[in-house]
Design a protein around this motif. Sequence first.
Motif, mmCIF file in Angstrom:
data_model
loop_
_atom_site.group_PDB
_atom_site.id
_atom_site.type_symbol
_atom_site.label_atom_id
_atom_site.label_comp_id
_atom_site.label_asym_id
_atom_site.label_seq_id
_atom_site.Cartn_x
_atom_site.Cartn_y
_atom_site.Cartn_z
ATOM 1 N N UNK A 15 -5.593 21.215 11.943
ATOM 2 C CA UNK A 15 -6.376 21.576 10.765
ATOM 3 C C UNK A 15 -6.147 20.615 9.597
ATOM 4 N N UNK A 16 -5.174 19.732 9.754
ATOM 5 C CA UNK A 16 -4.857 18.804 8.659
ATOM 6 C C UNK A 16 -5.934 17.734 8.529
ATOM 7 N N UNK A 17 -6.270 17.412 7.299
ATOM 8 C CA UNK A 17 -7.261 16.367 7.028
ATOM 9 C C UNK A 17 -6.610 15.022 6.729
ATOM 10 N N UNK A 18 -5.286 14.948 6.810
ATOM 11 C CA UNK A 18 -4.502 13.740 6.547
ATOM 12 C C UNK A 18 -4.848 13.181 5.165
ATOM 13 N N UNK A 19 -4.763 14.043 4.170
ATOM 14 C CA UNK A 19 -5.055 13.624 2.800
ATOM 15 C C UNK A 19 -3.891 12.851 2.174
ATOM 16 N N UNK A 20 -2.691 12.956 2.766
ATOM 17 C CA UNK A 20 -1.468 12.297 2.289
ATOM 18 C C UNK A 20 -0.998 12.863 0.947
ATOM 19 N N UNK A 21 -1.494 14.013 0.564
ATOM 20 C CA UNK A 21 -1.085 14.615 -0.708
ATOM 21 C C UNK A 21 0.430 14.788 -0.778
ATOM 22 N N UNK A 22 1.038 15.165 0.345
ATOM 23 C CA UNK A 22 2.488 15.418 0.351
ATOM 24 C C UNK A 22 3.277 14.146 0.038
ATOM 25 N N UNK A 23 2.717 12.974 0.328
ATOM 26 C CA UNK A 23 3.436 11.721 0.088
ATOM 27 C C UNK A 23 3.422 11.312 -1.385
ATOM 28 N N UNK A 24 2.671 12.024 -2.196
ATOM 29 C CA UNK A 24 2.623 11.715 -3.626
ATOM 30 C C UNK A 24 3.823 12.295 -4.371
ATOM 31 N N UNK A 25 4.526 13.249 -3.760
ATOM 32 C CA UNK A 25 5.612 13.955 -4.442
ATOM 33 C C UNK A 25 6.967 13.380 -4.036
ATOM 34 N N UNK A 26 7.748 12.883 -4.987
ATOM 35 C CA UNK A 26 9.030 12.233 -4.662
ATOM 36 C C UNK A 26 10.035 13.156 -3.986
ATOM 37 N N UNK A 27 9.927 14.478 -4.226
ATOM 38 C CA UNK A 27 10.896 15.401 -3.625
ATOM 39 C C UNK A 27 10.751 15.502 -2.109
ATOM 40 N N UNK A 28 9.609 15.039 -1.584
ATOM 41 C CA UNK A 28 9.394 15.090 -0.132
ATOM 42 C C UNK A 28 9.567 13.720 0.519
ATOM 43 N N UNK A 29 9.992 12.735 -0.263
ATOM 44 C CA UNK A 29 10.180 11.399 0.277
ATOM 45 C C UNK A 29 11.284 11.396 1.331
ATOM 46 N N UNK A 30 10.955 10.871 2.519
ATOM 47 C CA UNK A 30 11.921 10.821 3.607
ATOM 48 C C UNK A 30 12.120 12.141 4.320
ATOM 49 N N UNK A 31 11.357 13.167 3.959
ATOM 50 C CA UNK A 31 11.534 14.494 4.578
ATOM 51 C C UNK A 31 10.364 14.886 5.466
ATOM 52 N N UNK A 32 9.330 14.072 5.461
ATOM 53 C CA UNK A 32 8.171 14.365 6.301
ATOM 54 C C UNK A 32 7.585 13.056 6.823
ATOM 55 N N UNK A 33 7.142 13.079 8.074
ATOM 56 C CA UNK A 33 6.515 11.906 8.669
ATOM 57 C C UNK A 33 5.133 12.317 9.161
#
Length: 338
Positions: A275-293
């Motif tokens: 269901x993901x549209x691969x918007x990359x929104x999560x990569x904009x937030x520094x708190x999730x850096x290195x925690x999601x691929x």
Amino acid sequence: MAEKKPRNRVGIEADRVTDVSSTDFPGYYPGEDHSWNLEKFQENLKIHIEYISELNAEFDLIGVDASIANAFRRIMISEIPTLAIEYVYIENNTSIIQDEVLAHRLGLIPLKANPDYLRWFKKDDPDFEPTDYDTVVLQLSAKCTANPNAPEGTTDPKLLYNNAHVYARDIVYEPQGRQSEWFPEGIAATNPDILIAKLRPGQEIDLTMHCILGIGQDHAKFSPVATASYRLLPTIDIIGEPITGELAKKFRSCFPKGVISINSKGEAVVKDARKDTVSREVLRHPEFEGRVRLGRQRDHFIYTVESTGAMTPDEIFLKSVQLLKKKCQILRKFNLAA
């Protein structure tokens, strides 16, 4: 295991897409043989139908190269024969629509008919005569008159006049030769509510149409699909420590609804990555850096096929497989001859 991920994954980063090139050919990886093998192909090939109806289908094609997946898509759009109106012989047209515009509108109406019973019409041969084997005849005759029983004070044209609107349902099929046997259910527009023209008292349309086989490569009106597309299956990997608490809620909000859920421990988990549209929104937030691929699975294609109604989506896909098989047989024949 981490070594193999780039081979089956396309990486999605904040500013780039990585590992886009395919490397599955013999000798690329030392000590490994990736040469094509029928048994291995049959073992890896999977087709999963998500949903299917008369007009729409979504299914997963797994275990093939992008070149094969794209070949199916291109064949579905441009190479599957269907029946469409090609010649329009206008006896009378006093509507406000010009003859050529009216003919164009008629040609774009999708028709429900099995093309397997018909032969190709030889348009390039000036001496070629239409027959029941290659030409289907349709008629359209409509004349607008005032309705003497119209309710007083009404302004609705459908009540004021007879045949104020001409629809695709008004097209009449006239079987020729053995066509009554080949098309026992008749031939009609896939959608009877397509509006062709609006008439007013004194205006009329009287014409004959000849339908022939064609492919979308010649004209879009012959294409059996309104939409045929695919996308790679999205992948989401949560790395390292679990994401919990308020951070888990924020993490969930970075994806479309239904992609991420929070379990009983308060941890964010991937519920449905497709269901993901691969918007990359999560990569904009520094708190999730290195925690999601983020990524996409290279050999997992999610197909969406929307038919015009000329044939069902599953029939369209099966015909694309048959056509690709014929292409391969022709190529193999030439290679053997060489």
